[in-house]
Motif scaffolding. Structure first.
Motif, short mmCIF file in Angstrom:
data_model
loop_
_atom_site.label_atom_id
_atom_site.label_comp_id
_atom_site.label_asym_id
_atom_site.label_seq_id
_atom_site.Cartn_x
_atom_site.Cartn_y
_atom_site.Cartn_z
N THR A 115 0.85 -1.20 0.00
CA THR A 115 0.00 0.00 0.00
C THR A 115 0.88 1.25 0.00
OG1 THR A 115 -0.10 -0.09 2.41
CG2 THR A 115 -1.87 -1.18 1.19
N PRO A 116 0.44 2.32 -0.64
CA PRO A 116 1.30 3.52 -0.76
C PRO A 116 1.57 4.22 0.57
CG PRO A 116 -0.91 3.95 -1.59
CD PRO A 116 -0.84 2.48 -1.35
N GLY A 121 -3.70 4.77 -3.61
CA GLY A 121 -4.36 3.98 -2.59
C GLY A 121 -5.86 3.91 -2.76
N LYS A 122 -6.38 4.35 -3.90
CA LYS A 122 -7.84 4.38 -4.10
C LYS A 122 -8.33 3.02 -4.59
CE LYS A 122 -11.44 6.89 -6.64
NZ LYS A 122 -11.73 7.98 -7.62
N TYR A 123 -7.60 2.40 -5.52
CA TYR A 123 -8.07 1.15 -6.14
C TYR A 123 -7.11 0.00 -5.82
CZ TYR A 123 -10.84 4.31 -9.11
OH TYR A 123 -11.69 5.28 -9.58
N VAL A 124 -7.67 -1.18 -5.92
CA VAL A 124 -6.89 -2.41 -5.94
C VAL A 124 -7.42 -3.26 -7.09
CG1 VAL A 124 -8.40 -3.45 -4.17
CG2 VAL A 124 -6.16 -4.45 -4.66
N ALA A 125 -6.54 -3.63 -8.00
CA ALA A 125 -6.91 -4.44 -9.16
C ALA A 125 -6.62 -5.89 -8.86
CB ALA A 125 -6.16 -3.98 -10.40
N VAL A 126 -7.57 -6.76 -9.21
CA VAL A 126 -7.46 -8.18 -8.90
C VAL A 126 -7.68 -8.97 -10.18
CG1 VAL A 126 -8.37 -10.08 -7.52
CG2 VAL A 126 -8.33 -7.76 -6.56
N GLY A 147 2.55 2.84 3.25
CA GLY A 147 3.63 2.15 3.94
C GLY A 147 3.21 1.45 5.20
N ASP A 148 1.92 1.33 5.47
CA ASP A 148 1.45 0.71 6.71
C ASP A 148 1.08 -0.75 6.53
OD1 ASP A 148 1.78 3.04 8.08
OD2 ASP A 148 -0.30 3.70 7.80
N GLY A 149 0.99 -1.23 5.29
CA GLY A 149 0.56 -2.61 5.10
C GLY A 149 0.70 -3.04 3.65
N PHE A 150 0.01 -4.11 3.33
CA PHE A 150 0.10 -4.69 1.99
C PHE A 150 -1.15 -5.52 1.74
CE2 PHE A 150 2.21 -7.37 5.05
CZ PHE A 150 1.76 -8.65 4.77
N VAL A 151 -1.33 -5.92 0.49
CA VAL A 151 -2.47 -6.72 0.06
C VAL A 151 -1.94 -8.00 -0.58
CG1 VAL A 151 -4.54 -6.80 -1.38
CG2 VAL A 151 -3.84 -4.64 -0.32
N THR A 152 -2.57 -9.12 -0.28
CA THR A 152 -2.17 -10.41 -0.86
C THR A 152 -3.36 -11.06 -1.54
OG1 THR A 152 -2.67 -11.60 1.20
CG2 THR A 152 -0.41 -10.76 0.92
N GLY A 153 -3.05 -11.87 -2.56
CA GLY A 153 -4.08 -12.65 -3.25
C GLY A 153 -3.62 -14.07 -3.41
N GLY A 154 -4.51 -15.02 -3.24
CA GLY A 154 -4.13 -16.42 -3.28
C GLY A 154 -5.11 -17.28 -4.04
N MET A 191 -11.73 -16.91 -15.13
CA MET A 191 -12.62 -15.99 -15.83
C MET A 191 -11.87 -15.06 -16.78
SD MET A 191 -15.19 -14.86 -12.76
CE MET A 191 -15.94 -13.63 -13.82
N SER A 192 -10.53 -14.94 -16.61
CA SER A 192 -9.71 -14.07 -17.45
C SER A 192 -10.20 -12.63 -17.41
CB SER A 192 -9.68 -14.58 -18.90
OG SER A 192 -9.30 -15.93 -18.96
N VAL A 193 -10.58 -12.16 -16.24
CA VAL A 193 -11.09 -10.80 -16.07
C VAL A 193 -10.33 -10.13 -14.94
CG1 VAL A 193 -12.87 -11.53 -14.44
CG2 VAL A 193 -13.18 -9.42 -15.74
N ILE A 194 -10.19 -8.82 -15.06
CA ILE A 194 -9.57 -8.01 -14.00
C ILE A 194 -10.67 -7.17 -13.35
CG2 ILE A 194 -7.83 -6.30 -13.43
CD1 ILE A 194 -7.56 -7.97 -16.75
N LYS A 195 -10.83 -7.32 -12.05
CA LYS A 195 -11.82 -6.54 -11.31
C LYS A 195 -11.10 -5.48 -10.49
CE LYS A 195 -15.58 -9.88 -11.08
NZ LYS A 195 -16.58 -10.54 -10.19
N VAL A 196 -11.58 -4.25 -10.59
CA VAL A 196 -10.98 -3.13 -9.86
C VAL A 196 -11.93 -2.75 -8.73
CG1 VAL A 196 -10.09 -0.79 -10.02
CG2 VAL A 196 -9.85 -2.35 -11.96
N PHE A 197 -11.43 -2.85 -7.48
CA PHE A 197 -12.21 -2.55 -6.29
C PHE A 197 -11.69 -1.27 -5.64
CE2 PHE A 197 -12.31 -7.16 -6.79
CZ PHE A 197 -13.65 -7.45 -6.62
#
Length: 930
Positions: free
Chosen positions: A475-476, A531-536, A478-485, A541-547
Motif C-alpha cells: 500500500t502507498p 491507494g484508491k483502487y486495488v486491481a485483482v 507504507g502501513d501494510g500490503f495486500v495479498t491474493g491467493g 474468468m480471465s477478467v480483471i476486477k478493480v475494487f
C-alpha cells in the motif's frame, strides 16, 4: 520532432554454476575446472569454491549461443576449446582471458570436442552428423568427414593423431584414417544409440557406452597394415568383450578413463557413476586363471574345458571382465549431468579425484580410494537449485532478492555476489518492506514468511492463505500490503512489532485486518499509487476486477483477455494499468474509466511479468518466448527487444530510479540490464532489427535451404571444413572492393605515364598511401584464417584472376610465403578448368610455377634449419644442466677412492706391525696363541 529514447543493454549475468546440456573438464594442470554456464565458460578453483575467470562472447544484437561442449588441450595449460549451440568453436587462452580464434564449420550444435595428444589437432562432432578436423596451429579447418546418419556423440584420436574414431546415435562406430581421409572400419552391434566412448592412456582398449545393458570393450590394433594374416587387415578395433552394467534403468551418458589409465568412470543418465578398476596384465592373467580354476572345480572332474572353448591346460584367455573390475558405485543426491577426472592426484592416499556436475546447478568433488569413495567438496552457494520464480530490487537499488523452490537469496546486483541464503518454502512472490530491513515472501503452500534481511533469518511464518499465495502488493501509505491467493481470497494486512519470548527481541509481524472472497482464484493484485483502487486478476474468468480499497466495492471490470491474466501493474501517476496474459497479448487500460487504450500482440508465448518504469509511461514485459521487451505505453510502440536468456523469463523487477532492471528465468540465471547514455530512435531500431533478421536467416536462404542435397551423404565422403557465413561474404566484398580500387589506381598510373606530364601523381586517398599490390595484400591478410577458404570460394573467376596477378610480387616477401602458397592452392583447386582454358592466365601460371616452388622450398629449409638449431640448443642446455651433477659425482668418486686408499694403507701398516712383532718374540706360536 522525432522522440529519442535511452538504450538498455545487458551488463551482468549470474546465478548459474553449471549448464544442463554440456560437459565439464579439468585443464591439463588439474588445478582448475572448466564449467560451462549457459553462454559463459567459467574457470573454477574448487579448493576455494570461487570462479577465477569467465570467458564470454562479445555482445551482439542477438542472444549469445550457449556452450554445448568443452575440451582442454593436453599439451598446453592455457589452451581451451569450447563448442557452441550455433555450430561455432572458439579457442581461448586462459592465461590472457582472450579468444584466439573462431572456427566456423558446423551447421548444428557442437556435441563433441577432443584434442589430439600433441594438442595440434582438434576434432569436433555436431548435430549436423559431420566430423571436422581442425588445425589448431594454423587456426583453420582441414576437412569434413561425412558418413554418420545421426548426431555425432563423441570422438577420440588414436595412433598419435593418425586415426580418429567417432560414434553416433545411428548405432555405429567409425574409424577414420586421417592420412587417407577415409573411413577404414565400421563397427555395428549396438542395439541402441551410442552416447559416449573413451580410450585409455596406453591406447590398449576403447570402451563405448549406450542404452544397452552392457559396456562394450575393444582392443586397439596399432599395426593394421602389417597384420594381413587372417581377417581384415584394416581392422583397427576388435571386440574384446562385454561387461553388464550395475544400473540398467538409465542409459550411459559418458565413459571416461583417468589420465593414469587405472580407473574408468561410467556415468549413467541418473544419479549413479560406476567406477571400474583397470587391472594390469599380470593381475588380469591371475584373475583369469582363478576364473578357469573355479570353472574346473565346478565341473567336478567332468569334460575338461573352460568358458567359450577355453582349455584348462592351454594358455588362459584374458577377457574384459578380467581386466575391468567394479570398484565403487557413486550415488549422488540428484541427477548427474557430467563427470570429469582430475589429471593429477590431489589427495594423499587417493586413487583419483572426480568432479561431478548435477542438474540442480551445483558441483561436487569426490575422492576415490581403494576401500571407499567420499565427498570432499561442494559448490552450491552462488545459485538456486531450481528455476527462479520472483526477483525484487530494494528501494535504494543496493540489494536484490530472488526466490526459488527451497531458498531465498539476497544478492549484490552490482557484482552478482550472493550475500545471504535463507531456507524457505517455494517462494512465488516477494517484496522488500520497512526501508529494506525486512522482506516478505509468499509461498506455494499459502504461507507468508517474514525475513530479516540484515541477519538473513526467517523471523516469522504466518498462515496467510489456504492455497498458493500468488501476489503481494504494498500500500502507498507504507502501513501494510495486500495479498491474493488460490483460495479465492484477497487479504489486507497491517504491520506490527512482536516480541520473542526468549530474548525479548522485537521483529516485524503482520496482522490481517480484512478478508474478501472474490469468487475465483486470484493470480495477481496491484494497488494504485493513490491507494484508491486495488486491481485483482481472476482465473479462470480471465477478467480483471478493480475494487475500491477502503470499502472493497467493485468500481469496474476489465474484459478482453481470452486466457488468464498472469501479471499486471499500475503506472506511478495512476492513469494506466497494463495487463499481461497467457493469450500472449499485452493490454493497456485507462484506470479512470476502465477503457482499453490498446491491445498488442506482444510475445510469442505467455507473458509472465510486466512493470512500469517509475514516473514514466514506459514499461517492460517478459514472456516465455525468452524475450524482454521495452514499450512506450503512450505511443503503443515497441522500443527495444532484449535477448539473452536461454529459457522462459519468469519475472522482472525495475529499480526505483529506472536506471537498471533485473530478470529471472527458468535457465536459473539472473540478468541485469543497465540504461546507457546512448540514445536511439524507433525507426533506426526497426532497420537494425530487419538487418539482424536478415543475417539470422542467412542459413535458411535459398542457396542453403533449397539447394539440392543428398538425403544421405556418400559413405565415408570428405568435404570442405568451412561454411559460408555473413563474415565470409563481408570479407569477399571487402576483397573485391580492394581489387577494384587497386585496378583503377593502376590504370591511372599508366595513363599518367603515357601523358608524360610534369605534374605529380596523386594516389587514391582510400589506399592510405600504400601501393596497389600492398593495399590488396593488406585486405587479404585481414581475412580470418578460418574464413579464407570460403572467402576465396565466393570470389568470381574474373576477380580471382586479378588476385593471381599479384601473387608473383607477394611471394618475394618471406613473411607471406605460407599465405601465398595457401591462396594459390585454393584458387587452382577452385578454378582449375577455367584457368587451363584461359589464355590470359598462362603467363601468370608460368611465372608462379618458376618462382613459387623455389620460395616454398627456401621457406621450408629455413624452418628446418631453425628447428634443428633449436634442437641443438636444447641439447646443449640439457648438457649444461647435467654439469653440476656430474661434477658432484666425480668428486664423490674421488673422495671414495681416497678413503679406500687410506683404509688399504692402514691395513698394510697393521699387517707390517704384526709381522715385526712376530719376528721379535722367541716363539712365534706362543705369540700367535696369546
Amino acid at each position: 520532432m522525432v522522440k529519442s529514447y535511452l538504450r538498455y543493454e545487458g551488463r551482468l549475468s549470474f546465478g548459474v554454476i553449471s549448464s544442463l546440456d554440456s560437459n565439464i573438464t579439468y585443464d591439463s594442470s588439474g588445478l582448475h575446472l572448466l564449467v560451462p554456464a549457459l553462454d559463459k565458460l567459467n574457470l573454477w578453483n574448487l579448493r576455494k569454491s570461487l570462479p577465477l575467470k569467465s570467458f564470454l562472447l562479445p555482445s551482439s544484437p542477438s542472444a549469445s549461443p550457449s556452450v554445448s561442449a568443452v575440451s582442454a588441450s593436453p599439451s598446453s595449460h592455457s589452451t581451451v576449446a569450447s563448442g557452441y549451440s550455433d555450430g561455432s568453436i572458439r579457442l581461448w587462452d586462459t592465461e590472457k582471458g582472450t579468444c584466439e580464434t573462431t572456427l566456423n564449420g558446423h551447421r548444428g550444435a557442437v556435441t563433441a570436442l577432443r584434442f589430439s595428444n600433441t594438442g595440434s589437432f582438434l576434432a569436433s562432432g555436431s548435430k549436423d552428423n559431420d566430423v571436422i578436423l581442425w588445425d589448431v596451429v594454423g587456426e583453420s579447418g582441414l576437412f569434413r568427414l561425412r558418413g554418420h546418419q545421426d548426431q555425432v556423440t563423441d570422438v577420440v584420436f588414436l595412433d598419435s593423431g593418425k586415426k580418429l574414431v567417432s560414434c553416433s546415435k545411428d548405432k555405429f562406430v567409425r574409424v577414420w584414417d586421417l592420412d587417407m581421409q577415409s573411413c577404414v572400419q565400421i563397427i555395428g552391434g549396438h542395439h541402441t544409440e551410442i552416447w559416449s566412448m573413451d580410450v585409455d592412456h596406453e591406447e590398449k582398449f576403447l570402451v563405448t557406452g549406450s542404452a544397452d545393458q552392457e559396456l562394450r570393450f575393444y582392443q586397439i590394433n596399432h599395426d593394421v597394415a602389417a597384420d594381413s594374416v587372417g581377417g581384415n587387415k584394416w581392422e583397427v578395433l576388435k571386440l574384446f568383450g562385454e561387461i553388464p552394467r550395475q544400473g540398467k534403468k538409465y542409459r550411459v551418458a559418458a565413459v571416461r578413463f583417468n589420465k593414469q589409465g587405472n580407473l574408468l568412470a561410467v556415468q549413467e543418465a541418473g544419479k549413479t557413476v560406476e567406477v571400474y578398476r583397470v587391472l594390469d596384465e599380470v593381475d588380469a592373467k591371475h584373475k583369469a586363471k582363478r576364473r578357469v580354476q573355479r570353472k574346473k572345480d565346478k565341473a567336478k572332474g567332468g569334460a575338461e574345458g573352460g568358458e567359450n572353448g577355453e582349455q584348462v591346460g592351454a594358455e588362459v584367455v584374458v577377457k574384459a571382465s578380467d581386466v575391468f573390475k567394479l570398484l565403487h558405485v557413486l550415488h549422488a543426491k540428484n541427477k548427474i549431468t557430467s563427470v570429469a577426472f582430475c589429471p593429477v592426484v590431489q589427495l594423499k592416499g587417493s586413487l583419483a579425484t572426480l568432479a561431478v556436475s548435477l542438474n540442480t546447478n551445483m558441483l561436487e568433488t569426490y575422492s576415490i580410494q581403494t576401500d571407499q569413495i567420499s565427498n570432499v567438496g561442494d559448490v552450491d552457494l552462488p545459485g538456486h537449485r531450481s528455476y527462479i520464480r520472483s526477483v525484487k530490487i530494494s528501494s535504494d537499488g543496493t540489494l536484490l532478492m530472488s526466490t526459488s523452490h527451497n531458498a531465498v537469496k539476497i544478492w549484490n546486483p552490482s557484482t552478482g555476489s550472493c550475500l545471504r541464503t535463507i531456507d524457505s518454502d517455494f517462494g512465488l512472490c516477494s517484496s522488500f518492506v520497512m526501508n529494506d530491513r525486512y522482506a516478505l515472501v509468499g509461498t506455494k503452500s499459502g504461507k507468508l514468511e517474514i525475513i530479516h534481511v540484515g541477519s538473513g533469518s526467517r523471523v516469522e511464518v504466518i498462515e496467510a492463505h489456504s492455497e498458493s499465495l500468488w501476489s503481494i502488493s504494498l500500500t502507498p501509505d507504507g502501513d501494510g500490503f495486500v495479498t491474493g491467493g488460490g483460495d479465492r481470497c484477497v487479504k489486507v494486512w497491517k504491520y506490527g512489532m512482536s516480541e520473542e519470548t526468549d530474548n525479548k527481541a522485537k521483529h516485524l509481524t503482520a496482522t490481517n485486518v480484512r478478508t474478501e472472497n472474490v469468487g475465483d482464484d486470484v493470480l495477481a493484485v496491484s494497488v494504485s499509487p493513490t491507494g484508491k483502487y486495488v486491481a485483482v486478476s481472476l482465473s479462470p474468468m480471465s477478467v480483471i476486477k478493480v475494487f475500491y480499497l477502503d470499502s472493497f466495492k467493485l468500481a469496474f471490470s476489465l474484459y478482453g483477455h481470452k486466457l488468464p491474466v498472469l501479471c499486471m501493474d499500475i503506472s506511478s501517476d495512476g492513469d494506466l494499468i497494463v495487463t499481461g496474459s497467457a493469450d500472449k497479448n499485452l493490454k493497456i487500460w485507462g484506470l479512470d474509466f476502465g477503457d482499453c487504450h490498446k491491445s498488442i500482440f506482444a510475445h510469442a508465448d505467455s507473458i509472465m511479468a510486466v512493470q512500469f518504469v517509475r514516473n514514466t509511461h514506459y514499461l517492460f514485459s517478459a514472456g516465455k518466448d525468452r524475450l524482454v521487451k521495452y514499450w512506450d505505453a503512450d505511443k503503443f510502440e515497441l522500443l527495444l527487444t532484449l535477448e539473452g536468456h536461454h529459457a522462459e523469463v519468469s519475472c522482472l523487477s525495475i529499480s526505483s530510479r529506472g536506471d537498471f532492471l533485473v530478470t529471472g528465468s527458468y535457465d536459473r540465471s539472473i540478468r541485469r540490464w543497465d540504461r546507457t547514455e546512448e540514445s536511439f530512435f524507433i525507426e533506426e531500431e526497426r532497420e537494425k532489427s530487419l538487418e539482424v533478421m536478415f543475417e539470422s536467416d542467412f542459413e535458411n536462404s535459398y542457396e542453403n535451404k533449397y539447394a539440392p542435397k543428398e538425403e544421405f551423404p556418400e559413405e565415408g565422403s570428405v568435404a570442405l571444413a568451412g561454411k559460408k557465413t555473413q563474415e565470409t561474404l563481408t570479407a569477399t566484398d571487402v576483397l573485391i572492393d580492394a581489387l577494384d580500387i587497386a585496378e583503377t589506381d593502376l590504370k591511372r598510373m599508366e595513363q599518367h605515364k603515357e601523358e608524360k606530364g610534369g605534374g605529380r601523381f596523386q594516389p587514391n586517398i582510400l589506399m592510405r598511401g600504400l601501393a596497389p599490390g600492398d593495399y590488396v595484400l593488406q585486405a587479404l591478410s585481414n581475412v580470418q584464417t578460418n574464413d579464407l577458404e570460403q572467402t576465396l570460394l565466393s570470389l568470381p573467376f574474373s576477380d580471382a584472376l586479378k588476385l593471381m596477378s599479384y601473387l608473383k610480387e607477394w611471394v618475394l616477401n618471406p613473411d607471406k610465403v605460407e599465405l601465398i602458397c595457401r591462396v594459390t592452392t585454393l584458387l587452382l583447386q577452385t578454378h582449375y578448368n577455367q584457368l587451363i582454358t584461359t589464355p590470359s592466365a598462362r603467363p601468370v601460371l608460368t611465372a608462379l610455377r618458376d618462382i613459387l616452388h623455389e620460395r616454398a622450398k627456401a621457406c621450408k629449409d629455413t624452418l628446418g634449419f631453425n628447428l634443428a638449431t633449436m634442437g641443438h640448443l636444447k641439447e646443449l642446455m640439457s648438457l649444461r644442466s647435467d654439469v653440476p651433477f656430474r661434477d658432484a659425482k666425480a668428486k664423490l668418486l674421488e673422495i671414495r677412492s681416497r678413503q679406500s686408499k687410506r683404509v688399504d694403507r692402514q691395513l698394510m701398516d697393521v699387517k707390517e706391525n704384526r709381522r715385526k712383532k712376530k719376528q721379535k718374540t722367541p716363539t712365534g706360536e706362543a705369540y700367535a696363541g696369546a
